[in-house]
Scaffold this active site. Structure first.
Site, PDB file in Angstrom:
ATOM      1  N   GLN A 129     -11.601  35.130 -17.006  1.00 28.77           N
ATOM      2  CA  GLN A 129     -12.126  36.258 -17.776  1.00 28.77           C
ATOM      3  C   GLN A 129     -12.166  37.554 -16.957  1.00 28.77           C
ATOM      4  O   GLN A 129     -12.431  38.626 -17.494  1.00 28.77           O
ATOM      5  CB  GLN A 129     -13.542  35.958 -18.287  1.00 28.77           C
ATOM      6  N   SER A 134      -5.274  32.931 -16.239  1.00 25.60           N
ATOM      7  CA  SER A 134      -4.534  32.466 -17.406  1.00 25.60           C
ATOM      8  C   SER A 134      -4.005  33.664 -18.201  1.00 25.60           C
ATOM      9  O   SER A 134      -4.760  34.560 -18.556  1.00 25.60           O
ATOM     10  CB  SER A 134      -5.459  31.624 -18.289  1.00 25.60           C
ATOM     11  N   ALA A 135      -2.693  33.661 -18.469  1.00 26.13           N
ATOM     12  CA  ALA A 135      -2.040  34.849 -19.044  1.00 26.13           C
ATOM     13  C   ALA A 135      -2.553  35.226 -20.441  1.00 26.13           C
ATOM     14  O   ALA A 135      -2.622  36.409 -20.771  1.00 26.13           O
ATOM     15  CB  ALA A 135      -0.529  34.631 -19.098  1.00 26.13           C
ATOM     16  N   HIS A 136      -2.917  34.237 -21.264  1.00 27.50           N
ATOM     17  CA  HIS A 136      -3.251  34.581 -22.654  1.00 27.50           C
ATOM     18  C   HIS A 136      -4.608  35.267 -22.794  1.00 27.50           C
ATOM     19  O   HIS A 136      -5.020  35.628 -23.900  1.00 27.50           O
ATOM     20  CB  HIS A 136      -3.126  33.361 -23.579  1.00 27.50           C
ATOM     21  N   GLY A 151      -5.030  28.132 -17.551  1.00 31.23           N
ATOM     22  CA  GLY A 151      -6.281  28.214 -16.805  1.00 31.23           C
ATOM     23  C   GLY A 151      -6.909  26.850 -16.577  1.00 31.23           C
ATOM     24  O   GLY A 151      -7.415  26.555 -15.490  1.00 31.23           O
ATOM     25  N   SER A 152      -6.871  26.001 -17.602  1.00 28.53           N
ATOM     26  CA  SER A 152      -7.482  24.675 -17.463  1.00 28.53           C
ATOM     27  C   SER A 152      -6.789  23.876 -16.361  1.00 28.53           C
ATOM     28  O   SER A 152      -7.443  23.225 -15.545  1.00 28.53           O
ATOM     29  CB  SER A 152      -7.398  23.895 -18.776  1.00 28.53           C
ATOM     30  N   THR A 179       9.945  21.606 -14.278  1.00 29.30           N
ATOM     31  CA  THR A 179      10.827  22.763 -14.435  1.00 29.30           C
ATOM     32  C   THR A 179      10.003  23.955 -14.897  1.00 29.30           C
ATOM     33  O   THR A 179       9.199  23.849 -15.815  1.00 29.30           O
ATOM     34  CB  THR A 179      11.945  22.441 -15.450  1.00 29.30           C
ATOM     35  N   ASN A 197     -17.416  33.540 -19.938  1.00 34.36           N
ATOM     36  CA  ASN A 197     -16.687  33.809 -21.173  1.00 34.36           C
ATOM     37  C   ASN A 197     -17.591  33.972 -22.387  1.00 34.36           C
ATOM     38  O   ASN A 197     -17.177  34.506 -23.400  1.00 34.36           O
ATOM     39  CB  ASN A 197     -15.664  32.698 -21.420  1.00 34.36           C
ATOM     40  N   CYS A 235     -14.025  26.822 -27.528  1.00 37.64           N
ATOM     41  CA  CYS A 235     -13.927  25.409 -27.191  1.00 37.64           C
ATOM     42  C   CYS A 235     -15.124  24.618 -27.708  1.00 37.64           C
ATOM     43  O   CYS A 235     -15.053  23.413 -27.875  1.00 37.64           O
ATOM     44  CB  CYS A 235     -13.823  25.232 -25.691  1.00 37.64           C
TER      45      CYS A 235
END
Ligand SMILES: *Cc1c(COP(=O)(O)O)cnc(C)c1O
Length: 394
Positions: free
Chosen positions: A180, A200-202, A72-73, A238, A152, A326
């Protein structure tokens, strides 16, 4: 007792077993570099295509408008720096808000050092921007508006469609950090008038270190990562094949039966909030109702200190957060809580509990039972509380 209750889903989530299962073969069997010319690499290329398809279905866009990033960042950095540098000749003004994630805020601050002007919009006491403020902030130098979809820390969901249509009207690029929002809000990038969107996947039961940026067809932004011709020559490196595969599976699951899952989580959250607000001198931060993320609870307890609450909760097996993950590690109160008008000392005593699919009624009960004595004990040690009680007696 060794109970473990995880209520920090906005910081990160576990990877769902179905997601991991799809990822595993790409570490050990199907490991070909997709840029190579043999069948092993054709398989990985196919896997990337499938994942891109899945993301495009979730966002209701074309697959070639989806670009994978390292999270995401990176997606936020790319969208904002890329748009700023590509449009430098048109203007140097950017509009954002005071409650963005640091991936957006610190990127904007960096651009200020590069000669850009940034307007940080205020928010009201629930975290909403004012559309009027946005309109009056726009100048003929404005090239980009970046406003997060959902916050968030306090869960506020912004009026993205309205913001998007204003930007479209003024021919200004509009980026939204939707990290979010995925899996919580129905997203249709065309309907929302969004030009760029980060995810962002996580944050939705996928792996860490993989994300994506939606870039609307025809939108030109500078590259951030230079090198090989991967991602249609717009993001070098890659490909993280297992990550991309995991993101694709996770986003497919995140948008399936969304309403049902959200209803369950929202119910648990509401019970939790109801139980915790019984603690004296507590207050819910952020909005109520439909304009709040279903899993988000953010409560301040006057005369306490967030970090001490977290330590005590951790001792009881409860994973929570104060502000955002964060910000922990610094002693400054959350910029989001300050922006909604909380005084420093109250912003310090806030607790964020974010619920997700793994939570149960028992988890909620356990937190409701565990927290009140912790708050009481911390207050008993606080000179501020002592002074306050003396004042009450007078
Ligand atoms: C977590 C988060 C990010 C950062 O995403 P990473 O994948 O951890 O880099 C950005 N914006 C918001 C709103 C977030 O919650």
């Amino acid at each position: 007792m060794s109970r473990k209750v995880y209520m920090d889903y906005s910081a990160t989530t576990y990877v769902k077993p179905e997601v991991l299962d799809e990822m595993l073969p790409y570490f050990t069997e199907t490991y070909g570099n997709p840029s190579s010319f043999y069948s092993l690499s054709r398989e990985t290329k196919k896997a990337i295509d499938l994942s891109r398809d899945r993301v495009s279905k979730a966002l209701k866009c074309e697959p070639n408008e989806v670009f994978f990033t390292g999270g995401g960042s990176e997606a936020d950095n790319w969208a904002i720096k890329g748009a700023a540098f590509a449009n430098r000749k048109k203007g140097n003004h950017i509009i954002t808000t005071k409650i963005e994630h640091h991936a957006v805020l610190h990127t904007c601050e960096y651009l200020e050092h590069q000669g850009f002007d940034v307007t940080y919009l205020d928010v009201d006491s629930e975290g909403f921007i004012s559309i009027e403020d946005l309109k009056s902030a726009i100048t003929d130098k404005t090239i980009l508006v970046t406003i997060m979809f959902a916050n968030n820390e306090i869960g506020t969901i912004q009026p993205i469609q309205e913001i998007g249509s204003i930007c479209r009207e003024h021919k200004i690029l509009f980026h939204t950090d939707a990290v979010q929002a995925i899996g919580n809000i129905d997203i249709d990038v065309k309907e929302l008038n969004v030009d760029m969107l980060s995810l962002s996947a996580h944050k939705f039961y996928g792996p860490k270190g993989i994300g994506a940026l939606y870039i609307r067809k025809g939108v030109k932004i500078d590259n951030l990562i230079h090198g090989g011709a991967q991602e249609r020559a717009r993001r070098a490196g890659t490909e993280n094949i297992p990550g991309i595969v995991g993101l694709g599976k996770a986003i497919e699951l995140a948008v399936a039966n969304m309403e049902e899952r959200n209803k369950r989580v929202r119910n648990l959250r509401d019970k939790l909030v109801e139980g915790l607000l019984k603690i004296p001198y507590s207050k819910l931060n952020g909005p109520t109702g439909e304009k709040r993320l279903p899993g988000n609870a953010n409560i301040c307890f006057k005369f306490t200190e967030g970090e001490s609450i977290l330590l005590s909760l951790d001792f009881e097996g409860i994973c929570a957060s104060s502000g955002s993950a964060c910000t922990s590690g610094s002693l400054d109160p959350s910029h989001v809580l300050l922006a909604i008008g909380l005084p420093h000392e109250i912003a310090h005593g806030s607790l964020r509990l974010t619920l997700g699919e793994g939570n149960t009624e028992e988890d909620v009960e356990y937190v409701i039972q565990t927290l009140p004595p912790i708050i009481q004990r911390l207050r008993d040690m606080s000179p501020l509380w002592e002074d306050f009680l003396k004042g009450e007696k007078k």
